[in-house]
Design a protein around this motif. Structure first.
Motif, PDB file in Angstrom:
ATOM      1  N   ALA A   1       0.839  -1.208   0.000  1.00 47.51           N
ATOM      2  CA  ALA A   1       0.000   0.000   0.000  1.00 47.51           C
ATOM      3  C   ALA A   1       0.868   1.250   0.000  1.00 47.51           C
ATOM      4  O   ALA A   1       0.617   2.200  -0.764  1.00 47.51           O
ATOM      5  CB  ALA A   1      -0.928  -0.012   1.209  1.00 47.51           C
ATOM      6  N   GLU A   2       1.895   1.273   0.839  1.00 49.77           N
ATOM      7  CA  GLU A   2       2.753   2.449   0.925  1.00 49.77           C
ATOM      8  C   GLU A   2       3.548   2.652  -0.363  1.00 49.77           C
ATOM      9  O   GLU A   2       3.729   3.786  -0.809  1.00 49.77           O
ATOM     10  CB  GLU A   2       3.672   2.335   2.137  1.00 49.77           C
ATOM     11  N   GLU A   3       3.990   1.577  -0.989  1.00 51.91           N
ATOM     12  CA  GLU A   3       4.676   1.692  -2.280  1.00 51.91           C
ATOM     13  C   GLU A   3       3.733   2.299  -3.317  1.00 51.91           C
ATOM     14  O   GLU A   3       4.133   3.157  -4.113  1.00 51.91           O
ATOM     15  CB  GLU A   3       5.167   0.319  -2.747  1.00 51.91           C
ATOM     16  N   ARG A   4       2.487   1.874  -3.299  1.00 53.06           N
ATOM     17  CA  ARG A   4       1.481   2.430  -4.211  1.00 53.06           C
ATOM     18  C   ARG A   4       1.312   3.924  -3.968  1.00 53.06           C
ATOM     19  O   ARG A   4       1.303   4.725  -4.904  1.00 53.06           O
ATOM     20  CB  ARG A   4       0.156   1.703  -4.010  1.00 53.06           C
ATOM     21  N   PHE A   5       1.192   4.306  -2.716  1.00 56.51           N
ATOM     22  CA  PHE A   5       1.011   5.719  -2.391  1.00 56.51           C
ATOM     23  C   PHE A   5       2.193   6.563  -2.872  1.00 56.51           C
ATOM     24  O   PHE A   5       1.999   7.633  -3.440  1.00 56.51           O
ATOM     25  CB  PHE A   5       0.835   5.903  -0.884  1.00 56.51           C
ATOM     26  N   VAL A   6       3.388   6.095  -2.631  1.00 55.73           N
ATOM     27  CA  VAL A   6       4.573   6.847  -3.041  1.00 55.73           C
ATOM     28  C   VAL A   6       4.605   6.988  -4.565  1.00 55.73           C
ATOM     29  O   VAL A   6       4.887   8.064  -5.097  1.00 55.73           O
ATOM     30  CB  VAL A   6       5.861   6.206  -2.485  1.00 55.73           C
ATOM     31  N   ARG A   7       4.293   5.905  -5.291  1.00 55.74           N
ATOM     32  CA  ARG A   7       4.240   5.967  -6.765  1.00 55.74           C
ATOM     33  C   ARG A   7       3.240   7.019  -7.236  1.00 55.74           C
ATOM     34  O   ARG A   7       3.447   7.686  -8.246  1.00 55.74           O
ATOM     35  CB  ARG A   7       3.836   4.611  -7.357  1.00 55.74           C
ATOM     36  N   LEU A   8       2.135   7.163  -6.518  1.00 55.10           N
ATOM     37  CA  LEU A   8       1.078   8.103  -6.893  1.00 55.10           C
ATOM     38  C   LEU A   8       1.342   9.526  -6.406  1.00 55.10           C
ATOM     39  O   LEU A   8       0.581  10.437  -6.725  1.00 55.10           O
ATOM     40  CB  LEU A   8      -0.273   7.610  -6.346  1.00 55.10           C
ATOM     41  N   GLY A   9       2.399   9.700  -5.620  1.00 56.63           N
ATOM     42  CA  GLY A   9       2.731  11.031  -5.120  1.00 56.63           C
ATOM     43  C   GLY A   9       2.214  11.322  -3.729  1.00 56.63           C
ATOM     44  O   GLY A   9       2.306  12.464  -3.263  1.00 56.63           O
ATOM     45  N   GLY A  10       1.688  10.322  -3.053  1.00 59.36           N
ATOM     46  CA  GLY A  10       1.194  10.514  -1.693  1.00 59.36           C
ATOM     47  C   GLY A  10       2.322  10.743  -0.713  1.00 59.36           C
ATOM     48  O   GLY A  10       3.421  10.213  -0.888  1.00 59.36           O
ATOM     49  N   ARG A  11       2.052  11.539   0.302  1.00 61.37           N
ATOM     50  CA  ARG A  11       3.095  11.861   1.280  1.00 61.37           C
ATOM     51  C   ARG A  11       2.751  11.449   2.707  1.00 61.37           C
ATOM     52  O   ARG A  11       3.608  11.470   3.575  1.00 61.37           O
ATOM     53  CB  ARG A  11       3.399  13.349   1.236  1.00 61.37           C
ATOM     54  N   ARG A  12       1.504  11.105   2.959  1.00 60.08           N
ATOM     55  CA  ARG A  12       1.132  10.698   4.310  1.00 60.08           C
ATOM     56  C   ARG A  12      -0.034   9.717   4.223  1.00 60.08           C
ATOM     57  O   ARG A  12      -1.020   9.976   3.543  1.00 60.08           O
ATOM     58  CB  ARG A  12       0.722  11.912   5.139  1.00 60.08           C
ATOM     59  N   GLY A  13       0.113   8.610   4.909  1.00 56.59           N
ATOM     60  CA  GLY A  13      -0.971   7.644   4.958  1.00 56.59           C
ATOM     61  C   GLY A  13      -1.694   7.752   6.283  1.00 56.59           C
ATOM     62  O   GLY A  13      -1.071   8.007   7.314  1.00 56.59           O
ATOM     63  N   ASP A  14      -3.005   7.575   6.255  1.00 54.84           N
ATOM     64  CA  ASP A  14      -3.734   7.540   7.513  1.00 54.84           C
ATOM     65  C   ASP A  14      -4.719   6.380   7.527  1.00 54.84           C
ATOM     66  O   ASP A  14      -5.132   5.886   6.493  1.00 54.84           O
ATOM     67  CB  ASP A  14      -4.417   8.879   7.833  1.00 54.84           C
ATOM     68  N   ALA A  15      -4.997   5.947   8.733  1.00 51.45           N
ATOM     69  CA  ALA A  15      -5.885   4.804   8.931  1.00 51.45           C
ATOM     70  C   ALA A  15      -6.842   5.106  10.078  1.00 51.45           C
ATOM     71  O   ALA A  15      -6.420   5.626  11.113  1.00 51.45           O
ATOM     72  CB  ALA A  15      -5.079   3.552   9.257  1.00 51.45           C
ATOM     73  N   MET A  16      -8.088   4.790   9.889  1.00 49.55           N
ATOM     74  CA  MET A  16      -9.066   4.889  10.959  1.00 49.55           C
ATOM     75  C   MET A  16      -9.048   3.552  11.702  1.00 49.55           C
ATOM     76  O   MET A  16      -9.101   2.496  11.080  1.00 49.55           O
ATOM     77  CB  MET A  16     -10.457   5.144  10.398  1.00 49.55           C
ATOM     78  N   VAL A  17      -8.944   3.617  13.027  1.00 54.68           N
ATOM     79  CA  VAL A  17      -8.875   2.410  13.839  1.00 54.68           C
ATOM     80  C   VAL A  17      -9.898   2.545  14.965  1.00 54.68           C
ATOM     81  O   VAL A  17      -9.907   3.562  15.672  1.00 54.68           O
ATOM     82  CB  VAL A  17      -7.457   2.204  14.431  1.00 54.68           C
ATOM     83  N   LEU A  18     -10.741   1.554  15.122  1.00 50.61           N
ATOM     84  CA  LEU A  18     -11.722   1.595  16.204  1.00 50.61           C
ATOM     85  C   LEU A  18     -11.020   1.729  17.549  1.00 50.61           C
ATOM     86  O   LEU A  18     -10.016   1.060  17.797  1.00 50.61           O
ATOM     87  CB  LEU A  18     -12.575   0.327  16.209  1.00 50.61           C
ATOM     88  N   VAL A  19     -11.540   2.569  18.400  1.00 50.59           N
ATOM     89  CA  VAL A  19     -10.948   2.787  19.717  1.00 50.59           C
ATOM     90  C   VAL A  19     -10.861   1.476  20.489  1.00 50.59           C
ATOM     91  O   VAL A  19      -9.878   1.197  21.164  1.00 50.59           O
ATOM     92  CB  VAL A  19     -11.756   3.849  20.500  1.00 50.59           C
ATOM     93  N   ARG A  20     -11.856   0.636  20.371  1.00 52.39           N
ATOM     94  CA  ARG A  20     -11.887  -0.628  21.130  1.00 52.39           C
ATOM     95  C   ARG A  20     -11.008  -1.721  20.519  1.00 52.39           C
ATOM     96  O   ARG A  20     -10.815  -2.771  21.113  1.00 52.39           O
ATOM     97  CB  ARG A  20     -13.323  -1.110  21.261  1.00 52.39           C
ATOM     98  N   ASN A  21     -10.460  -1.487  19.329  1.00 50.14           N
ATOM     99  CA  ASN A  21      -9.656  -2.497  18.645  1.00 50.14           C
ATOM    100  C   ASN A  21      -8.193  -2.392  19.083  1.00 50.14           C
ATOM    101  O   ASN A  21      -7.340  -1.862  18.380  1.00 50.14           O
ATOM    102  CB  ASN A  21      -9.791  -2.325  17.126  1.00 50.14           C
ATOM    103  N   GLU A  22      -7.907  -2.916  20.254  1.00 47.84           N
ATOM    104  CA  GLU A  22      -6.550  -2.831  20.798  1.00 47.84           C
ATOM    105  C   GLU A  22      -5.540  -3.589  19.946  1.00 47.84           C
ATOM    106  O   GLU A  22      -4.413  -3.137  19.761  1.00 47.84           O
ATOM    107  CB  GLU A  22      -6.539  -3.328  22.239  1.00 47.84           C
TER     108      GLU A  22
END
Length: 141
Positions: free
Chosen positions: A94-115
């Motif tokens: 995923a990060e390689e894909r983002f860099v190829r596309l010009g992305g500079r920051r990845g973010d992820a939504m994570v459920l608070v209860r999902n330790e």
């Protein structure tokens, strides 16, 4: 991890992905239906990334890029295959894909209860950004 195959999902994979998420993903989403996933793959054919071992689905991640921001969703690994580097391989793809596309920051939504998920994201180099309740990582080309 030479026996692991990472590839983009195609239309024939969608029913299997939806079934996989019911057992491997933490919770469900309003868009976890055939129509939603079909729209994703039609709009961005490389966004839904699969990990397969011996021809079986063992992991997924959605690596969405809107031209400005990189978003990660549905990082999931089959429970009996966890702690074997599958999530790391998916995130690397995923990060390689983002860099190829010009992305500079990845973010992820994570459920608070999902330790477990929070530990996995931290181990992958993402840090919680409490202000927005998401996990972020700056990417370098």
């Amino acid at each position: 991890m030479t026996d692991l195959r990472i590839r983009a999902a195609g239309p024939d994979d969608l029913d299997g992905v939806l079934a996989f998420w019911k057992t491997a993903a933490e919770g469900t989403s309003i868009s976890d239906d055939r129509d939603g996933v079909e729209r994703l793959v039609a709009r961005d054919p490389d966004a839904l990334i699969l990990a397969e071992r011996d021809g079986e689905l063992v992991g997924t991640v959605i690596a969405g890029f809107d031209g400005w921001r990189c978003h990660l969703y549905r990082l999931a690994v089959r429970p009996d295959q966890r702690r074997q580097g599958i999530a790391s391989a998916l995130l690397a793809a995923a990060e390689e894909r983002f860099v190829r596309l010009g992305g500079r920051r990845g973010d992820a939504m994570v459920l608070v209860r999902n330790e477990r998920g929070q530990r996995a994201w931290r181990a992958a180099g993402y840090a919680p950004e409490e202000r927005w309740r998401r996990w972020v990582k700056h990417l370098t080309p």
